[in-house]
Scaffold this motif. Structure first.
Motif, PDB file in Angstrom:
ATOM      1  N   ALA A  18     -13.167 -19.403  -4.977  1.00  0.00           N
ATOM      2  CA  ALA A  18     -12.214 -19.821  -6.001  1.00  0.00           C
ATOM      3  C   ALA A  18     -11.091 -18.817  -6.266  1.00  0.00           C
ATOM      4  O   ALA A  18     -10.003 -19.199  -6.691  1.00  0.00           O
ATOM      5  N   ASP A  19     -11.295 -17.502  -5.994  1.00  0.00           N
ATOM      6  CA  ASP A  19     -10.269 -16.519  -6.351  1.00  0.00           C
ATOM      7  C   ASP A  19      -9.254 -16.301  -5.234  1.00  0.00           C
ATOM      8  O   ASP A  19      -8.442 -15.396  -5.299  1.00  0.00           O
ATOM      9  N   LEU A  20      -9.259 -17.111  -4.233  1.00  0.00           N
ATOM     10  CA  LEU A  20      -8.349 -16.851  -3.114  1.00  0.00           C
ATOM     11  C   LEU A  20      -6.869 -17.053  -3.445  1.00  0.00           C
ATOM     12  O   LEU A  20      -6.045 -16.312  -2.926  1.00  0.00           O
ATOM     13  N   PRO A  21      -6.496 -18.019  -4.275  1.00  0.00           N
ATOM     14  CA  PRO A  21      -5.072 -18.091  -4.627  1.00  0.00           C
ATOM     15  C   PRO A  21      -4.578 -16.780  -5.239  1.00  0.00           C
ATOM     16  O   PRO A  21      -3.479 -16.322  -4.932  1.00  0.00           O
ATOM     17  N   ALA A  22      -5.426 -16.145  -6.068  1.00  0.00           N
ATOM     18  CA  ALA A  22      -5.057 -14.845  -6.636  1.00  0.00           C
ATOM     19  C   ALA A  22      -4.900 -13.821  -5.515  1.00  0.00           C
ATOM     20  O   ALA A  22      -3.975 -13.000  -5.534  1.00  0.00           O
ATOM     21  N   ALA A  23      -5.782 -13.861  -4.538  1.00  0.00           N
ATOM     22  CA  ALA A  23      -5.695 -12.943  -3.402  1.00  0.00           C
ATOM     23  C   ALA A  23      -4.388 -13.157  -2.648  1.00  0.00           C
ATOM     24  O   ALA A  23      -3.742 -12.204  -2.211  1.00  0.00           O
ATOM     25  N   ARG A  24      -4.008 -14.438  -2.529  1.00  0.00           N
ATOM     26  CA  ARG A  24      -2.766 -14.730  -1.830  1.00  0.00           C
ATOM     27  C   ARG A  24      -1.562 -14.074  -2.514  1.00  0.00           C
ATOM     28  O   ARG A  24      -0.675 -13.536  -1.858  1.00  0.00           O
ATOM     29  N   ASP A  25      -1.543 -14.115  -3.840  1.00  0.00           N
ATOM     30  CA  ASP A  25      -0.470 -13.450  -4.577  1.00  0.00           C
ATOM     31  C   ASP A  25      -0.544 -11.927  -4.433  1.00  0.00           C
ATOM     32  O   ASP A  25       0.479 -11.257  -4.310  1.00  0.00           O
ATOM     33  N   ARG A  26      -1.779 -11.409  -4.465  1.00  0.00           N
ATOM     34  CA  ARG A  26      -1.941  -9.956  -4.316  1.00  0.00           C
ATOM     35  C   ARG A  26      -1.421  -9.501  -2.954  1.00  0.00           C
ATOM     36  O   ARG A  26      -0.812  -8.442  -2.824  1.00  0.00           O
ATOM     37  N   ILE A  27      -1.677 -10.308  -1.940  1.00  0.00           N
ATOM     38  CA  ILE A  27      -1.198  -9.955  -0.591  1.00  0.00           C
ATOM     39  C   ILE A  27       0.329  -9.885  -0.565  1.00  0.00           C
ATOM     40  O   ILE A  27       0.918  -8.948  -0.031  1.00  0.00           O
ATOM     41  N   LEU A  28       0.976 -10.852  -1.209  1.00  0.00           N
ATOM     42  CA  LEU A  28       2.438 -10.885  -1.203  1.00  0.00           C
ATOM     43  C   LEU A  28       3.015  -9.690  -1.967  1.00  0.00           C
ATOM     44  O   LEU A  28       3.988  -9.067  -1.529  1.00  0.00           O
ATOM     45  N   THR A  29       2.390  -9.366  -3.108  1.00  0.00           N
ATOM     46  CA  THR A  29       2.819  -8.203  -3.877  1.00  0.00           C
ATOM     47  C   THR A  29       2.631  -6.927  -3.064  1.00  0.00           C
ATOM     48  O   THR A  29       3.520  -6.068  -2.992  1.00  0.00           O
ATOM     49  N   ALA A  30       1.476  -6.822  -2.417  1.00  0.00           N
ATOM     50  CA  ALA A  30       1.195  -5.639  -1.594  1.00  0.00           C
ATOM     51  C   ALA A  30       2.196  -5.538  -0.443  1.00  0.00           C
ATOM     52  O   ALA A  30       2.686  -4.455  -0.123  1.00  0.00           O
ATOM     53  N   ALA A  31       2.518  -6.680   0.155  1.00  0.00           N
ATOM     54  CA  ALA A  31       3.462  -6.695   1.277  1.00  0.00           C
ATOM     55  C   ALA A  31       4.831  -6.195   0.825  1.00  0.00           C
ATOM     56  O   ALA A  31       5.472  -5.378   1.499  1.00  0.00           O
ATOM     57  N   ARG A  32       5.286  -6.669  -0.339  1.00  0.00           N
ATOM     58  CA  ARG A  32       6.588  -6.221  -0.851  1.00  0.00           C
ATOM     59  C   ARG A  32       6.595  -4.717  -1.057  1.00  0.00           C
ATOM     60  O   ARG A  32       7.555  -4.038  -0.701  1.00  0.00           O
ATOM     61  N   GLU A  33       5.512  -4.205  -1.639  1.00  0.00           N
ATOM     62  CA  GLU A  33       5.438  -2.754  -1.887  1.00  0.00           C
ATOM     63  C   GLU A  33       5.452  -1.970  -0.582  1.00  0.00           C
ATOM     64  O   GLU A  33       6.183  -0.992  -0.434  1.00  0.00           O
ATOM     65  N   GLU A  34       4.624  -2.403   0.355  1.00  0.00           N
ATOM     66  CA  GLU A  34       4.496  -1.666   1.614  1.00  0.00           C
ATOM     67  C   GLU A  34       5.804  -1.689   2.413  1.00  0.00           C
ATOM     68  O   GLU A  34       6.277  -0.658   2.877  1.00  0.00           O
ATOM     69  N   PHE A  35       6.397  -2.870   2.565  1.00  0.00           N
ATOM     70  CA  PHE A  35       7.656  -2.969   3.315  1.00  0.00           C
ATOM     71  C   PHE A  35       8.766  -2.187   2.628  1.00  0.00           C
ATOM     72  O   PHE A  35       9.599  -1.560   3.267  1.00  0.00           O
ATOM     73  N   SER A  36       8.765  -2.247   1.292  1.00  0.00           N
ATOM     74  CA  SER A  36       9.801  -1.571   0.525  1.00  0.00           C
ATOM     75  C   SER A  36       9.698  -0.051   0.676  1.00  0.00           C
ATOM     76  O   SER A  36      10.698   0.641   0.812  1.00  0.00           O
ATOM     77  N   GLU A  37       8.463   0.450   0.660  1.00  0.00           N
ATOM     78  CA  GLU A  37       8.301   1.912   0.701  1.00  0.00           C
ATOM     79  C   GLU A  37       8.337   2.484   2.108  1.00  0.00           C
ATOM     80  O   GLU A  37       8.850   3.568   2.338  1.00  0.00           O
ATOM     81  N   ARG A  38       7.757   1.749   3.080  1.00  0.00           N
ATOM     82  CA  ARG A  38       7.630   2.301   4.431  1.00  0.00           C
ATOM     83  C   ARG A  38       8.644   1.743   5.405  1.00  0.00           C
ATOM     84  O   ARG A  38       8.805   2.286   6.495  1.00  0.00           O
TER      85      ARG A  38
END
Lengths: 204, 204
Positions: A18-38
């Motif tokens: 059931a918590d996978l939609p939340a995981a999907r958002d977390r992945i997108l947030t993490a992706a933005r941070e990682e691409f932005s910083e590295r």
């Protein structure tokens, strides 16, 4: 969880917890941070998964390849820019130059949006794949829509030359920070640049 | 050979061996290669020295810090660009927009110069120090000279907005490669952009 075939922003299947939609958002947030910083090159799907607290397979499941994760993350970051053409091209063509300039500097003068845009520019300048993603997004979603509104055979080239004027100012003002352009007020720039944008888009 | 105080492009002292002027050229060539391939951040004075086949101390002796080596190497790379203002601003102000556009695309359409310029843009976008070097060079040597010729109170801002139009086209055409701008002939672009440059520089 095993890697399914890449499905961009697909919905979780019935077997997902059931918590996978939340995981999907977390992945997108993490992706933005990682691409932005590295930047694009130094970012890995594994690093994004780690930051999001999920398995790499889940990143691939929702977003596909690293290139597709990047595309999804910049679509979010430049969402306001991509959804703009409607409001800019509505109304009389007479004022479209000023509306476009005003919108563009509104986005760049906002520190949060500026940071995301700078990160995207850095990735696009450094990496062919990232440049390709950026090119597809701004061509298909921004430039073509403006061109459609102009309804002329050379509309796309006109839209691109107008965009080039704005992109160049962003480079010199926000990246290279040449003076006096870097310290001019947005209004000073909008006043000078709106007639030029207008000329590119609508002059005979 | 011990490290002397940094002397940019200084002449070898009487105690230097006869082949040192050749070493100085080799260092500059090595610096161009290293900065071009690795970008500013990943390039080290030690790496430049190794490529040139000299001791790091000799690099510092001739050129000073890494920042100063970078400045010397980009001065060579964009030499034609920096020496241009004289020929562009000579002659009647009427045609200055077209002369500037024609010159700019002449430099970018030459594959060798384009490669050097792309490397500099990448370094400047990724690193504050490199951006600072680039800013000093284009401000002092290119924009200010054009502004001087205009002889108006807002001449510097005018020169920068004109430069921004050209820089933006370079970004969209050569870096992001948006179509149809990327495939347009230089003449098509010069024809459309010259009046805009002219307006920025000389319109009332």
């Amino acid at each position: 969880m095993t890697a399914a075939a890449p499905r961009r922003r697909g919905r979780p299947s019935r077997t997902d917890s059931a918590d996978l939609p939340a995981a999907r958002d977390r992945i997108l947030t993490a992706a933005r941070e990682e691409f932005s910083e590295r930047g694009y090159e130094k970012t890995s799907v594994r690093g994004i998964a780690k930051t999001a607290g999920v398995d790499s397979a889940l990143v691939h499941h929702y977003y596909g390849t690293k290139e597709q994760v990047f595309e999804a993350s910049i679509e979010v970051a430049i969402g306001p820019l991509l959804s703009a053409p409607g409001s800019i091209t509505e109304g009389p063509l007479d004022g479209v130059g000023e509306r476009l300039a005003r919108f563009f500097f509104g986005v760049w003068e906002n520190p949060a949006t500026r940071k995301a845009l700078l990160a995207i520019v850095r990735s696009a300048v450094n990496n062919e794949v990232a440049a390709g993603v950026f090119r597809r997004l701004i061509s298909a979603q921004l430039l073509r829509r403006i061109a459609d509104r102009l309804d002329r055979p050379d509309a796309e080239l006109r839209a691109e030359l107008a965009a080039a004027q704005l992109v160049g100012i962003a480079m010199l003002r926000y990246v290279i920070r040449v003076e006096p352009l870097a310290s001019a007020t947005p209004e000073q720039i909008i006043e000078r640049v709106s007639p030029v944008i207008q000329t590119h888009l609508t002059a005979p």
